[in-house]
Design an enzyme around this catalytic site. Structure first.
Site, PDB file in Angstrom:
ATOM      1  N   ASP A  42     -11.207  38.189  -2.101  1.00 16.43           N
ATOM      2  CA  ASP A  42     -11.031  39.544  -1.416  1.00 16.43           C
ATOM      3  C   ASP A  42     -12.034  40.322  -2.218  1.00 16.43           C
ATOM      4  OD1 ASP A  42      -9.910  42.346  -0.794  1.00 16.43           O
ATOM      5  OD2 ASP A  42      -8.204  40.883  -0.130  1.00 16.43           O
TER       6      ASP A  42
ATOM      7  N   HIS B 256     -11.993  47.804  -7.419  1.00 14.99           N
ATOM      8  CA  HIS B 256     -11.516  49.268  -7.197  1.00 14.99           C
ATOM      9  C   HIS B 256     -11.579  49.870  -8.277  1.00 14.99           C
ATOM     10  CE1 HIS B 256     -10.449  49.215  -2.909  1.00 14.99           C
ATOM     11  NE2 HIS B 256      -9.710  48.084  -3.047  1.00 14.99           N
TER      12      HIS B 256
ATOM     13  N   ASP C 148     -11.152  41.966  -5.690  1.00 15.36           N
ATOM     14  CA  ASP C 148     -10.970  43.343  -4.925  1.00 15.36           C
ATOM     15  C   ASP C 148     -10.301  44.082  -5.945  1.00 15.36           C
ATOM     16  OD1 ASP C 148     -11.128  45.219  -2.555  1.00 15.36           O
ATOM     17  OD2 ASP C 148      -8.768  45.109  -3.172  1.00 15.36           O
TER      18      ASP C 148
ATOM     19  N   SER D  94      -8.578  45.461   3.919  1.00 18.53           N
ATOM     20  CA  SER D  94      -8.034  43.920   3.837  1.00 18.53           C
ATOM     21  C   SER D  94      -7.244  43.617   5.154  1.00 18.53           C
ATOM     22  CB  SER D  94      -7.447  43.696   2.683  1.00 18.53           C
ATOM     23  OG  SER D  94      -8.452  43.701   1.576  1.00 18.53           O
TER      24      SER D  94
ATOM     25  N   THR E 238      -3.920  40.369   3.084  1.00 24.13           N
ATOM     26  CA  THR E 238      -4.585  39.018   3.410  1.00 24.13           C
ATOM     27  C   THR E 238      -3.540  37.967   3.537  1.00 24.13           C
ATOM     28  OG1 THR E 238      -6.361  39.774   1.848  1.00 24.13           O
ATOM     29  CG2 THR E 238      -6.470  37.412   2.697  1.00 24.13           C
TER      30      THR E 238
ATOM     31  N   ASP F 161     -13.399  39.111   2.878  1.00 26.48           N
ATOM     32  CA  ASP F 161     -12.914  40.030   3.688  1.00 26.48           C
ATOM     33  C   ASP F 161     -13.911  41.429   3.943  1.00 26.48           C
ATOM     34  OD1 ASP F 161     -12.061  40.793   1.609  1.00 26.48           O
ATOM     35  OD2 ASP F 161      -9.981  41.262   2.313  1.00 26.48           O
ATOM     36  N   HIS F 162     -14.560  41.454   2.817  1.00 22.30           N
ATOM     37  CA  HIS F 162     -15.524  42.772   2.686  1.00 22.30           C
ATOM     38  C   HIS F 162     -15.873  42.610   1.394  1.00 22.30           C
ATOM     39  CE1 HIS F 162     -12.280  44.695   0.320  1.00 22.30           C
ATOM     40  NE2 HIS F 162     -11.415  44.240   1.526  1.00 22.30           N
TER      41      HIS F 162
HETATM   42 ZN   LIG Z   1      -9.666  46.396  -1.426  1.00 20.37          ZN
END
Ligand SMILES: [Zn+2]
Length: 380
Positions: free
Chosen positions: A55, A272, A268, A96, A154, A310-311
């Site tokens: 993620d 952040h 992820d 997500s 997810t 996912d990104h």
């Molecule tokens: Zn995120």
């Protein structure tokens, strides 16, 4: 009655889609319909699929982790390196939920959506079937493993259908009603032991309980969620590699094969907060899990392994001095890696594909048809 309404609604949907497509085209966004040929991806040797999602893992996350931890990555050793465009239907920058839905269900949707269509967010008429459900309905064993809460965006995209990623209680109910053989992740406060067991799952909260699970059992794990961080550790909370290898051991039990989704969520989460050490450690853990999965796949010889994200999160850039830094605390639109092992025609080296093609290609690799898992979807 509902079927008739559904037919009318699908006609309305088609009209609305063409209006939206025209709008997107006139606003400069590129609209298209994907048309993959199932036969191009078929691989009769592939019986099992393990999809690993880092993620928030952009391409430069790997470079940052290698440099700052002075490590090499098994992700660098893949024969084919392809790329995924990660946008959602509502934004060039996905979240997500929409990203997970593209990766699970082969459709782009609005940010926040868990396995539902843009034009039917409340799932009144239909929702897209996800790849895990397709596999389960065809006799395969299936599982979802994450370091996030079980109801994180997810894992939910592979096991629930809800209009919002924030519907934690409803997502949990969907998961308990699902046909998954195992759903493992962090606790969320909504999965009560009695309710989990009433739905036919063994309730698991520790490493020891997880390791004691036997083939043929179904299980729902609620590990202590906040222990997957650098500051805290608990010998009785499994790490991602331990969860993944035990899950494979439990699912690898039928002639029909299995589908397993594995998420490394903390790449992820720590991106952040621009927390270098946390992100790079989570990425190293994810990579170690991939190494263990590849070892299994090499010995097994019938397993497709796909790695993607996912990104991208954190907008990592390379500085003039050769180091890597976060530039923001949100997601970005940067393309992410698609790596595959076990089927030469899954991706071409250097190819850039759309995120929603990943579950489509998985389905077609396994021999499912376009009728079973559509390739003609509206996307941009
Ligand atoms: Zn995120």
């Amino acid at each position: 009655m509902l079927a008739a309404l559904g037919a009318i609604w699908s006609k309305i949907t088609a009209v609305l889609m063409s209006v939206i497509m025209t709008f997107l085209t006139t606003t400069g966004l590129h609209a298209e319909t994907s048309t993959l040929n199932a036969e191009d991806y078929l691989n009769e040797n592939v019986k099992n699929v393990i999809l690993l999602i880092g993620d928030g893992m952009g391409q430069l996350h790997l470079e940052k982790a290698k440099q700052e931890r002075n490590i090499t990555l098994v992700m660098d050793t893949f024969e084919y390196t392809a790329y995924s465009r990660t946008c959602s239907l509502s934004s060039l920058i996905t979240d997500s939920a929409a990203g997970g839905t593209a990766l699970s269900s082969g459709v782009r949707t609005y940010n926040g959506a868990i396995g539902v269509y843009l034009l039917d967010p409340l799932d009144i008429f239909s929702h897209p079937m996800n790849i895990r459900e397709l596999c389960a309905q065809n006799g395969m064993m299936t599982g979802v493993v994450t370091t996030d809460a079980t109801s994180g965006a997810t894992p939910s995209a592979f096991s629930a259908h809800e209009s919002s990623r924030n519907n934690t209680e409803e997502i949990t109910l969907d998961q308990l009603a699902s046909d998954a053989d195992l759903i493992w992740g962090g606790e969320n406060g909504y999965a009560e032991k009695a309710e989990v067991e009433a739905n036919g799952f063994t309730y698991v909260t520790t490493y020891d309980e997880m390791m004691a699970l036997e083939e043929g059992s179904r299980s729902f794990a609620q590990f202590t969620n906040n222990l997957w961080t650098l500051e805290q550790s608990d010998a009785n909370t499994p790490n991602l590699e331990q969860m993944t290898m035990k899950a494979i051991d439990l699912l690898d039990d039928t002639d029909e094969g299995f589908f397993l989704m594995v998420e490394g969520a903390h790449i992820d989460k720590h991106s952040h907060s621009n927390y270098d050490e946390g992100m790079t450690e989570a990425l190293e853990e994810f990579d170690k899990t991939i190494a263990a999965v590849l070892e299994y796949a090499e010995a097994d010889g019938e397993t497709l392994v796909v790695i993607t994200a996912d990104h991208e999160t954190g907008g990592i850039v390379k500085n003039d001095d050769g180091t890597y830094s976060f530039t923001q605390g949100g997601h970005s639109a940067a393309d992410v890696y698609v790596l595959a092992y076990g089927s030469d025609n899954f991706v071409k080296d250097g190819e850039t594909i759309n995120n929603y093609e990943i579950p489509q290609r998985i389905a077609y690799t396994l021999g499912f048809t376009q009728e079973q898992f559509p390739a003609e979807v509206f996307n941009y």
